[in-house]
Design an enzyme around this catalytic site. Structure first.
Site, mmCIF file in Angstrom:
data_model
loop_
_atom_site.group_PDB
_atom_site.id
_atom_site.type_symbol
_atom_site.label_atom_id
_atom_site.label_comp_id
_atom_site.label_asym_id
_atom_site.label_seq_id
_atom_site.Cartn_x
_atom_site.Cartn_y
_atom_site.Cartn_z
ATOM 1 N N SER A 21 0.830 -1.209 0.000
ATOM 2 C CA SER A 21 0.000 0.000 0.000
ATOM 3 C C SER A 21 0.860 1.252 0.000
ATOM 4 C CB SER A 21 -0.919 -0.002 1.223
ATOM 5 O OG SER A 21 -1.838 -1.065 1.180
ATOM 6 N N ARG A 44 1.547 7.807 5.524
ATOM 7 C CA ARG A 44 0.684 6.999 6.383
ATOM 8 C C ARG A 44 -0.673 7.677 6.562
ATOM 9 N NH1 ARG A 44 1.329 2.495 9.779
ATOM 10 N NH2 ARG A 44 3.565 2.409 9.363
ATOM 11 N N HIS A 47 -2.410 6.844 3.417
ATOM 12 C CA HIS A 47 -2.767 5.426 3.483
ATOM 13 C C HIS A 47 -4.015 5.214 4.333
ATOM 14 C CE1 HIS A 47 -2.321 1.441 5.589
ATOM 15 N NE2 HIS A 47 -2.167 1.030 4.349
#
Length: 222
Positions: A21, A44, A47
């Site tokens: 990812s 992040r 994500h």
């Protein structure tokens, strides 16, 4: 591929999905102006939300990442504006560094004080944290209530409290953008924000998990 033992997914399959990812985020995000360490935080956040606008909306004071890593390595507590942040943070990841979380938004005395002076629970919760000496040397995490962030800034200015880092990402339409603008004008406290109305507890948790991972990498590499 190397892994952080305590701050990543616990299974090899989970680790592979997470790393795949991140690779997709890196590819699709394209160019950015962040340092390598800052990008670990921003990607992040992307994500966690699938929102690439945070490549640009996320901003850091110059010393934010280093301040966050140092606080984590010192086992600093996290004081949050809402319980959602405390619940969202990985207990094993926090335990690895000896960190505890605190939030007071639903405490009976906080609710009573807010009603008595016609304030918000978020304001009174941060005042309670200050009374308990829980705002010095800690990571303050605000993902919901702009009034919590504004109150922390007042406490810094008027009462001299000094958090190690403020992750200020309140979401909403009333004072959210303004509170983050005020934080970014601070010269004495490291900060991490999202510009504008976007924010939320999910983003704060993502940013803190990234900092936890960076701190563990620092541990491993000496």
């Amino acid at each position: 591929m190397t892994h952080n033992i305590k701050t990543e997914q616990l299974t090899q399959a989970g680790q592979q999905i997470e790393h795949d990812s991140f690779a997709i985020v890196d590819h699709e995000a394209g160019a950015h102006h962040y340092s390598d360490a800052q990008w670990q935080v921003v990607r992040r956040m992307i994500h966690a939300t699938a929102d690439f606008e945070f490549n640009g909306l996320a901003e850091f004071s110059d010393d934010a990442v280093e301040a966050g890593i140092a606080a984590i390595l010192n086992g600093a507590p996290i004081v949050a504006d809402v319980e959602m942040i405390c619940v969202g943070l990985s207990k094993p990841r926090l335990a690895h560094f000896g960190m505890r979380t605190h939030q007071f938004i639903a405490d009976d005395d906080v609710i009573a004080d807010a009603k008595r002076v016609n304030s918000t629970r978020a304001v009174q919760a941060m005042r309670k944290a200050a009374r308990l000496d829980l705002l010095n040397g800690v990571i303050v995490a605000v993902g919901n209530a702009p009034t919590a962030l504004l109150e922390v800034l007042r406490l810094i200015e008027e009462e001299g409290v000094k958090p190690a880092l403020i992750v200020g990402m309140p979401v909403g339409f009333v004072s959210a953008a303004e509170s983050k603008n005020a934080l970014s004008a601070s010269k004495n406290i490291p900060w991490l924000i999202t510009r504008g109305r976007k924010g939320g507890s999910t983003l704060v948790v993502a940013a803190l998990h990234a900092l936890l991972s960076l701190a563990e990498s620092r541990q491993q590499n000496g």
